[in-house]
Design a protein around this motif. Structure first.
Motif, short mmCIF file in Angstrom:
data_model
loop_
_atom_site.label_atom_id
_atom_site.label_comp_id
_atom_site.label_asym_id
_atom_site.label_seq_id
_atom_site.Cartn_x
_atom_site.Cartn_y
_atom_site.Cartn_z
N ARG A 25 -14.45 -4.35 -1.91
CA ARG A 25 -14.73 -4.17 0.41
C ARG A 25 -12.93 -4.94 -0.31
O ARG A 25 -13.14 -5.84 1.44
CB ARG A 25 -15.20 -6.09 -0.05
CG ARG A 25 -16.85 -5.53 -0.36
CD ARG A 25 -17.51 -6.71 -1.10
NE ARG A 25 -16.35 -7.10 -2.44
CZ ARG A 25 -16.42 -8.02 -2.90
NH1 ARG A 25 -16.69 -9.51 -1.70
NH2 ARG A 25 -15.87 -8.27 -3.96
N VAL A 26 -12.54 -3.83 1.14
CA VAL A 26 -10.83 -4.63 1.36
C VAL A 26 -10.72 -3.53 2.47
O VAL A 26 -11.23 -3.01 3.33
CB VAL A 26 -9.63 -2.92 0.93
CG1 VAL A 26 -8.67 -2.84 1.67
CG2 VAL A 26 -9.99 -3.31 -0.67
N GLU A 27 -10.69 -4.94 2.54
CA GLU A 27 -10.62 -4.83 5.06
C GLU A 27 -8.91 -4.96 5.17
O GLU A 27 -8.30 -5.33 4.67
CB GLU A 27 -10.85 -6.41 5.34
CG GLU A 27 -10.22 -7.73 4.95
CD GLU A 27 -10.44 -9.27 5.80
OE1 GLU A 27 -11.16 -8.78 6.67
OE2 GLU A 27 -9.93 -10.03 5.65
N HIS A 28 -8.89 -4.20 5.98
CA HIS A 28 -7.15 -4.20 6.96
C HIS A 28 -6.95 -4.53 7.89
O HIS A 28 -7.75 -3.98 8.68
CB HIS A 28 -6.80 -2.60 5.96
CG HIS A 28 -7.69 -1.24 6.38
ND1 HIS A 28 -7.55 -0.81 7.98
CD2 HIS A 28 -8.87 -0.33 6.78
CE1 HIS A 28 -8.59 -0.30 8.57
NE2 HIS A 28 -9.22 0.49 7.52
N ARG A 29 -5.61 -4.62 8.28
CA ARG A 29 -5.28 -4.73 9.67
C ARG A 29 -4.14 -3.78 9.48
O ARG A 29 -3.02 -4.25 8.74
CB ARG A 29 -5.47 -6.09 9.90
CG ARG A 29 -4.96 -6.40 11.24
CD ARG A 29 -4.58 -8.19 11.32
NE ARG A 29 -5.03 -8.24 12.33
CZ ARG A 29 -4.74 -9.50 12.95
NH1 ARG A 29 -4.66 -10.78 12.41
NH2 ARG A 29 -3.97 -10.04 14.61
N GLY A 30 -3.52 -3.55 10.92
CA GLY A 30 -2.41 -3.67 10.88
C GLY A 30 -1.78 -1.46 10.97
O GLY A 30 -1.15 -1.40 10.60
N VAL A 31 -3.08 -0.63 10.52
CA VAL A 31 -2.91 0.70 9.55
C VAL A 31 -2.06 1.62 11.13
O VAL A 31 -1.78 1.96 10.71
CB VAL A 31 -3.93 1.11 9.42
CG1 VAL A 31 -5.12 1.40 10.30
CG2 VAL A 31 -3.55 1.92 8.46
N GLU A 32 -2.74 0.98 12.30
CA GLU A 32 -1.79 1.62 12.94
C GLU A 32 0.33 1.47 13.19
O GLU A 32 0.45 2.60 13.77
CB GLU A 32 -1.94 1.16 14.75
CG GLU A 32 -1.64 -0.28 15.41
CD GLU A 32 -2.54 -1.62 14.43
OE1 GLU A 32 -2.12 -2.56 14.80
OE2 GLU A 32 -3.12 -1.53 14.12
N HIS A 33 0.57 0.54 12.44
CA HIS A 33 1.73 0.68 11.80
C HIS A 33 2.25 1.62 11.11
O HIS A 33 3.80 2.15 11.31
CB HIS A 33 2.56 -1.05 12.13
CG HIS A 33 2.41 -2.16 12.79
ND1 HIS A 33 2.04 -1.81 14.12
CD2 HIS A 33 1.63 -3.20 12.55
CE1 HIS A 33 1.78 -3.31 14.76
NE2 HIS A 33 1.23 -3.46 13.93
N VAL A 34 1.98 2.47 10.79
CA VAL A 34 2.31 3.12 9.77
C VAL A 34 2.50 5.03 10.70
O VAL A 34 1.43 4.65 11.14
CB VAL A 34 1.01 3.89 8.12
CG1 VAL A 34 1.53 5.05 8.12
CG2 VAL A 34 1.39 2.37 7.67
N PRO A 35 3.81 5.34 10.58
CA PRO A 35 3.70 6.42 12.17
C PRO A 35 2.91 7.71 11.50
O PRO A 35 2.55 7.88 10.16
CB PRO A 35 5.68 6.56 11.11
CG PRO A 35 6.13 5.35 10.97
CD PRO A 35 4.16 4.64 10.28
N ARG A 36 2.27 7.98 12.48
CA ARG A 36 1.77 9.39 12.57
C ARG A 36 2.32 10.47 12.72
O ARG A 36 2.02 11.35 11.37
CB ARG A 36 0.85 9.40 13.35
CG ARG A 36 -0.25 8.90 13.53
CD ARG A 36 -0.46 7.58 13.66
NE ARG A 36 -1.76 7.41 12.98
CZ ARG A 36 -1.97 5.99 13.12
NH1 ARG A 36 -1.18 5.17 12.23
NH2 ARG A 36 -3.68 5.23 12.65
#
Length: 285
Positions: free
Chosen positions: A33-44
């Motif tokens: 049940r992995v919750e994640h935060r801040g994935v927008e910081h990974v460059p596109r």
């Protein structure tokens, strides 16, 4: 007919997609049940170095990070891995197809020269074999990744996973010479289920990506020990603070969110700043 891309190191995006729809999706969504935060910081787009904290001698935290990035960012990071992870036939095929490459300078250069994402765990394999009572205490960081980032002018994106240490909590480590020679593992781990019943426990996971650290130094700074040491210490400090914050908000190993409280705190702080700003505006009227 399914098309196959040739990859110099054997990464197989169709393989990743197949497991992403089945096993990885089950583990991510229902088991851990992995919750994640801040994935927008990974460059596109463009090169970047993802610097993480790896816990658990089975690298499932890396697999869940890969699954998250592929699904949320549509990019395929490559992981620098220890040779001991590919000593076994199944693990060799598994890690290679998921994007694992042996840790060395040449392989790191290969990835970044092609403007890809490179993932590094600076504590090395010993961090993965931490005793459970010390699971979230960071060990000595190697600084190679900072030198690589400086030489390639690549941003550093720190990230942490809390919960992965609990799937195989290491209670004791046996220092067997023959085992170390055969596997290149630093110890033989003993956990509540390993090696008798090697099934990972269903702990609740929390994955957080931190804002990227963009290095303003020239590539030559990779040869300056003081600059390299300062950047290494800063990355380690940010990772430590993130882990401590997540652990302080975690109420259970098995259930709950550590990010909902953080988001509420962020909103409260923002409201407080807005109110102070409003009071300041009224005083100037």
């Amino acid at each position: 007919m399914t098309s196959h891309e040739f990859d110099d190191f054997g990464m197989d995006k169709n393989y990743i997609a197949t497991y992403g729809r089945t096993l990885f999706n089950f583990l991510h969504k229902y088991y851990w049940r992995v919750e994640h935060r801040g994935v927008e910081h990974v460059p596109r787009k463009g090169r970047a170095i993802l610097v993480g904290v790896h816990r658990g001698f089975m690298p499932w935290d890396a697999v869940m990070a890969l699954h998250t990035i592929v699904n949320e960012v549509r990019r395929y990071p490559r992981f620098l891995i220890h040779p001991g992870l590919i000593k076994f036939p199944f693990l060799f095929n598994f890690h290679t197809k998921l994007g694992g490459i042996i840790a060395c300078q040449e392989n790191a250069d290969y990835v970044l020269d092609r403007n890809e994402l490179l993932t590094i765990y600076p504590e090395g394999i010993r961090g993965a074999f931490s005793l459970f009572r010390q699971a979230y205490r960071l060990k000595k960081f190697r600084d190679d990744y900072v030198k690589i980032a400086l030489r390639h002018r690549a941003p550093i994106v720190p990230f942490v996973t809390v919960g992965s240490a609990e799937i195989f909590p290491i209670l004791k480590r046996i220092d067997w010479g023959w085992w170390k020679r055969w596997t290149e593992w630093p110890f033989f781990p003993l956990t509540p289920t390993w090696p008798v019943l090697p099934v990972p426990l269903p702990s609740k996971w929390h994955l957080q990506f931190l804002p990227p650290i963009r290095l303003a130094h020239p590539p030559e700074a990779a040869n300056d020990p003081e600059i390299v040491s300062a950047i290494t210490a800063d990355v380690k400090r940010q990772l430590t603070n993130a882990i401590d914050g997540m652990l302080s908000r975690r109420k259970s190993i098995w259930f709950g969110s550590v990010f909902q409280d953080a988001e509420a705190l962020d909103e409260d702080e923002q409201m407080g700043e807005d109110q102070l700003s409003l009071v300041g505006d009224e005083r100037t009227m």
